[in-house]
Structures are given as structure tokens and as C-alpha cells.
Design an enzyme around this catalytic site. Structure first.
Site: not given
Ligand code: IMP
Length: 428
Positions: A16, A18-19, A41, A43, A131, A227, A303, A418
Site C-alpha cells: 500500500e 506504507k514505506g 516485505a 518498503h 515470496t 503486508q 521484493t 507521487g
Molecule cells: P509469504 O509471506 O512469503 O509466506 O507469502 C504469502 C503471501 O503473502 C503471498 O501471496 C505473497 O505474495 C504475500 N506477501 C508477502 N509479503 C508481501 C508484501 O510485503 N506485500 C504484498 N504481498 C506480500
């Protein structure tokens, strides 16, 4: 009441922006704390000299007077953390002296990444689309207790070495017997990770006690969620979620700071919705408008570089997230990206087989069948990235923001138009 503690939390499926918001608010706080997740994450912080991508270190690091804390709710990959510290050291003055790592935080090891890759491959079409950073397996070991390592254990290497050997032996049974894969070499793993532990040692401390004291001393503390609420292990679209508490509830479990100590909770949403990885996404746009949003918003993962799925703003899901978090305010990011779209809609409710749902559903078989109820709003053709006050926005953009406030039931406190710090409209 003077505001000393703030939580910034994502309201949807992460990403979103957030960073940027945490970077701006860092200037008004003394301490910035990450409370959940790990280097899944991404950011992004942009200012004068360019764009910085962070995965683990709190987004307050570019403010030299801010102390950065990685709380106990995280899973830390020591190798990645050291790389990130090195990569940012020249811009983040004295970073090693003002970055504290909780002794309660858990750690990510090579077996976590390996098992996750094997498991996702094994699941094929049924995969989560993670990820692949080892996040889920590290949290699984945390819950399992006997196969987990906390950061504090790096302070007692003589105790940790035999434990790591035992864990590697146990994990090798799974690699060789279940997945027909190569075993890991326990000595090589220990040698590499003991060296990381040695470098991180000076930063490890009881951050729970440190934060209690900081708050008692009147320090202004900013909690940075990673997240978003719809990826929260308990409140998100399970099983297509991450493995940590990505809502504001993660603050208390992930830092040891009481919910009563949080003065202000701000939820961040994009002006539209995105999602990476698998899982239901009721307002997803798979045609040209979705592609236009992806290109105008540069919607590719920080990421993993994966293209993000794009769709209309889902205020039904956001209203649920707002209630879970107990929001005081909303931050809308990337409002500029909507400029020039041929049409503009927001989702106000969900229906299944013609019947409206009362509440955001937990059933994973129901969400993919949900039809979003869309409300059409007037699009605006203007580029709004130069606008700095709410009153100067085009009437249609103002109406969009005000409709979001009505539908979600919380005031919009900040609008980002922006990537740069300056490209921000404040209403707080
Ligand atoms: P994990 O956190 O790597 O286990 O991924 C689980 C789910 O969370 C997947 O659908 C990832 O794409 C999503 N996800 C994990 N971290 C992020 C993030 O920082 N931004 C958006 N999606 C995330």
C-alpha cells in the site's frame, strides 16, 4: 491527548506504499518499530538522491535521530539483514548504533527457504504463491518450538551450535526421505551463520524492556506494519495469507507494547486495490483498465518483481479491515495513478448468487464466487501529482476521497500523489 505512539498498518494485501508514509511520519517520532513479517516485505522510500528498497530495517532509518527497532514478532534472515545494513549504511548515518534487534525475534535459516521452495513446487497449482523467503516455515518452527532459533541465542553460540546441528539432522531426514533432495551440511551452515551472529550481536537486546522504558520516558514511537490486514494470519483471506499478524494486533504480540499504549492507528490503502500471489480478489480487473492501472502505477513487486494483480478499490474489504484495526484515520496512496482512466468504480458490497453478504467472509470457497457491487464515480483526466492541498484537487478527485471516507467510516488524514516525500497532501 498528545500523540506519542502511532501505528501505520496496511488495510489490504500489502504493497500500500506504507514505506513512504512511515518515512514521512518518522520525522515526527523518535523510534520506529517493525512488528511483523520479515524480508517478504518490500518498503520503498524515495527522496532527493533516488529510491531505496527496504525489506527488514524499519523505514525510519534515513532519519539520523530515529532509533530503529526490529521487534520480537519478526522472522529475521541474518544474511539478508546484514546485506541490507551494508547497502544502506552510507545514507543512514550511524545505522549500526541505532538499530536494535529483539532477542525474541525468530530467525530464518537455509532449511526454511529450501523446504518452502520444495513445498510450493509440490503443491503446483494449489500453491500459496509465497515470496519464497522462508517466512512461513520459520513461523511454523516458531510454533513448533523445538526446531526454532531466536536472535538471543546468537549471544550464546556454545549453546546454539549443538542445537543447530540437531535441527539440521532433523531437517535432512525430510529433505532426503520425503523430497528425495540433497542433505544440508551442518558444519557449513553453522560456520556461515555463526559469523552472521557475531556481526549482529552488538545490536541484539531486550527490545521489549527498552520500548517500555522509551514510552515511559515520553518517546514518540511509530509502529510500522508489514503486508496488510487481508494477509494477516488470523484475519486475512486464509489460507492465502502470510504467516504473521499483519494487522495492528501484531503490535502487542510483536513488540510487547500494550494495546492501551497506542494513541493513533492509521490504515493505508491505495486508491485502487492490488494483490500479488494467489488467492481471491473480488474486484480484480483482468482487461485493459487493469493493465492501464498496472502500467501507470508501476505495479511490479518490490521484493520479487512479480506483476501485481490490479482492481477497483474494495471498500467492503477495507471497512472490515478498518474495524479489525480500530482505525483513527485512513491514508490514501497513489491517487495520482487514477488520473486519465476511462472509467472509475469502487466496490461497496459483496453478493453471492444475488444475495448481499453481511460480513467479510472467512470461507475460502465463498470468496472466489463473490461478485462485487460496484458504484460508478466520475473519473478525472488531470495529472494531480503537483497538487499539495485538498482544496486544489479536481472536484472529481475530492469527491472520490470523500466517498471513500463515507464508505469506510473513517477520515482520510493523508493523500499521496507521487513517490516523493513532497508529493503528499496532509489533512491531519
Ligand atoms: P509469504 O509471506 O512469503 O509466506 O507469502 C504469502 C503471501 O503473502 C503471498 O501471496 C505473497 O505474495 C504475500 N506477501 C508477502 N509479503 C508481501 C508484501 O510485503 N506485500 C504484498 N504481498 C506480500
Amino acid at each position: 491527548m498528545s500523540t506519542t505512539t502511532t501505528c501505520v498498518v496496511g488495510l489490504t494485501w500489502g504493497d500500500e506504499a506504507k514505506g513512504k508514509i512511515v518515512d514521512i511520519l518518522s520525522a515526527e517520532h523518535d523510534v520506529v518499530v517493525r512488528y511483523n513479517g520479515g524480508n517478504n516485505a518490500g518498503h520503498t522510500v524515495a527522496f532527493d538522491d533516488g529510491t531505496h528498497k527496504l525489506h527488514l530495517v524499519p523505514s525510519g532509518l534515513f532519519h539520523p535521530e530515529v532509533t530503529c527497532v526490529i521487534g520480537g514478532g519478526l522472522v529475521i534472515d541474518p544474511k539478508v539483514l546484514l546485506e541490507e545494513i551494508r547497502a544502506n549504511e552510507s545514507m543512514a548515518t550511524d545505522l549500526r548504533d541505532r538499530l536494535f534487534l529483539s532477542d525474541r525475534a525468530h530467525t530464518i535459516w537455509p532449511w526454511h527457504k529450501r523446504i518452502e521452495a520444495l513445498s510450493e513446487k509440490h503443491l503446483g497449482k494449489g500453491k500459496i504463491g509465497t515470496t519464497l523467503r522462508g517466512i512461513g516455515p520459520a513461523y511454523a518452527d516458531k510454533a513448533n518450538r523445538v526446531t526454532a532459533v531466536r536472535m538471543g541465542e546468537f549471544l550464546r553460540p556454545e549453546h546454539l551450535q549443538p542445537k543447530v546441528e540437531r535441527i539440521v539432522r532433523q531437517k535432512n531426514e525430510v529433505f532426503t526421505k520425503v523430497f528425495d533432495d540433497e542433505p544440508l551440511d551442518p558444519d557449513a551452515v553453522w560456520e556461515e551463520y555463526a559469523a552472521y551472529g557475531e556481526q549482529l550481536r552488538p545490536m541484539i537486546l531486550d527490545t521489549t524492556a527498552w520500548l517500555h522504558q522509551a514510552i515511559a520516558d515520553g518517546k514518540r514511537v511509530l509502529f510500522e506494519g508489514a503486508q496488510g490486514t487481508l494477509l494477516d494470519i488470523d484475519h486475512g483471506t486464509y489460507p492465502y495469507v502470510t504467516s504473521s499478524s499483519a494487522s495492528a494486533a501484531g503490535v502487542w504480540t510483536g513488540t510487547g507494547v500494550s494495546p492501551r499504549a497506542i494513541d493513533r492507528i492509521w490504515g493505508v490503502v491505495k486508491a485502487y486495490t492490488t494483490r500479488v500471489g494467489e488467492g481471491p480478489f473480488p474486484t480484480e480487473l483482468t482487461g485493459p483498465v487493469g493493465d492501464q492501472i498496472r502500467e501507470q502505477g508501476n505495479e511490479y513487486g518490490t521484493t520479487t518483481g512479480r506483476p501485481r494483480r490490479c482492481g477497483w478499490l474494495d471498500t467492503f474489504a477495507i471497512r472490515y479491515a478498518a474495524t479489525v484495526n480500530g482505525l483513527d484515520g485512513i491514508v490514501i496512496t497513489l491517487l495520482d495513478v487514477l488520473g486519465g482512466l476511462p472509467e472509475l468504480n469502487v466496490c461497496t458490497a459483496y453478493q453471492v448468487d444475488g444475495k448481499r453478504l453481511e460480513a467479510f467472509p472467512a470461507d475460502p470457497t465463498l470468496l472466489p464466487r463473490v461478485e462485487p457491487v460496484l458504484e460508478s464515480l466520475e473519473p478525472w483526466p488531470e495529472d494531480i501529482s503537483g497538487t499539495r492541498t485538498f482544496d486544489d484537487l479536481p472536484a472529481a478527485a475530492k469527491a472520490y476521497v470523500e466517498r471513500v471516507e463515507d464508505l469506510v467510516g473513517a477520515p482520510v488524514r493523508m493523500i499521496s500523489v507521487g513517490p516523493d516525500r513532497e508529493e503528499t497532501i496532509r489533512r491531519d
